[in-house]
Write a protein that holds these residues in place. Sequence first.
Motif, PDB file in Angstrom:
ATOM      1  N   UNK A   1      46.923 -36.850  30.400  1.00 48.32           N
ATOM      2  CA  UNK A   1      46.185 -35.921  31.252  1.00 48.32           C
ATOM      3  C   UNK A   1      45.657 -34.724  30.484  1.00 48.32           C
ATOM      4  N   UNK A   2      46.032 -34.544  29.241  1.00 49.85           N
ATOM      5  CA  UNK A   2      45.513 -33.452  28.423  1.00 49.85           C
ATOM      6  C   UNK A   2      45.917 -32.108  28.969  1.00 49.85           C
ATOM      7  N   UNK A   3      44.919 -31.218  29.162  1.00 51.34           N
ATOM      8  CA  UNK A   3      45.190 -29.888  29.678  1.00 51.34           C
ATOM      9  C   UNK A   3      45.076 -29.809  31.196  1.00 51.34           C
ATOM     10  N   UNK A   4      44.969 -30.926  31.868  1.00 56.01           N
ATOM     11  CA  UNK A   4      44.886 -30.950  33.321  1.00 56.01           C
ATOM     12  C   UNK A   4      46.170 -30.368  33.908  1.00 56.01           C
ATOM     13  N   UNK A   5      46.073 -29.248  34.665  1.00 56.06           N
ATOM     14  CA  UNK A   5      47.286 -28.638  35.214  1.00 56.06           C
ATOM     15  C   UNK A   5      47.900 -29.437  36.356  1.00 56.06           C
ATOM     16  N   UNK A   6      47.200 -30.444  36.848  1.00 58.59           N
ATOM     17  CA  UNK A   6      47.791 -31.326  37.851  1.00 58.59           C
ATOM     18  C   UNK A   6      47.648 -30.848  39.279  1.00 58.59           C
ATOM     19  N   UNK A   7      48.299 -31.585  40.164  1.00 61.31           N
ATOM     20  CA  UNK A   7      48.204 -31.323  41.597  1.00 61.31           C
ATOM     21  C   UNK A   7      49.193 -30.247  42.030  1.00 61.31           C
ATOM     22  N   UNK A   8      48.809 -29.495  43.037  1.00 63.19           N
ATOM     23  CA  UNK A   8      49.715 -28.513  43.632  1.00 63.19           C
ATOM     24  C   UNK A   8      49.619 -28.653  45.143  1.00 63.19           C
ATOM     25  N   UNK A   9      50.753 -28.512  45.798  1.00 60.29           N
ATOM     26  CA  UNK A   9      50.791 -28.644  47.243  1.00 60.29           C
ATOM     27  C   UNK A   9      50.919 -27.293  47.929  1.00 60.29           C
TER      28      UNK A   9
END
Length: 280
Positions: A1-9
């Motif tokens: 995912x590299x620098x992708x900070x991802x999902x947040x709920x």
Amino acid sequence: MGNDPGNIGIIAGGGQFPLLFLQAARRAGRTVMVIAHKGETAPEVATAADAVCWVKLGQLGKVISFFKANRVSEAVFLGSITKTRIFRDVLPDLKGLTLWNKIDRKQDDAILRAVAGALEQEGITVRESTLYLRHLLFPQGVLTRRKPTKEQRQDIEFGWRNARAIGTLDIGQCVVVRNRTVLAVEAIDGTDATIRRGGLLAKEKAVVVKVRKPGQDFRFDLPATGLATITTLRSVGAAVLAVEAGQSLLFDPEAMIREADAAGIVVIGVTEREDGTLDF
């Protein structure tokens, strides 16, 4: 995912805080998944989300399943829930009912800490509600043209001690005073109702003090004020709003201060020194 900070709920209640957070999180590169509460969460929050799940109070299993299905590893609690709904509009699923029966004290902090603990057991970290939005914290000092008089400062100091005491008991965060007399204490009915109750008893010139609870958990339930607070103050002829600086949220500050100045209401952010005295 590299620098992708991802999902947040986001576990969203009412008010504008969930939408402000959603917008800030997206600017930070997050994909935002929203748990929306029926009868509380604004429709525009659900519309703006990357994915949304509508729930009723107590449907903890549904919350966890939605977050897991959308690879949510971090979540925040944002917005208000009408507290009186706890007596009439809770529809727990099995996981929610199991957790509810384990909670000894059915008070704000106890409930929210228990839900946060259940999420974290499922690998979902609960972050502070001010993540991305620390600029919304209430500032120090007088925000309005009018400054508090000597008598009003004495009322603030008196109200501060009482507000801190009810916070210790997890009853509320706000008191209304006049002439060093407590007129109203916040309970399950919330700040605006407290201001109206106390303001009617004061007749005029009431002083409203709102502080954090001792040991306030920034993950949820920070005190909040805004334009609607001033509108309520004005409706009962109240004179002062004193809020603990850096420990509560301030929404719509420009509009709020314009309304306060027009009504001649003092708005001030106060801090408490280590020795217990107040810094105005």
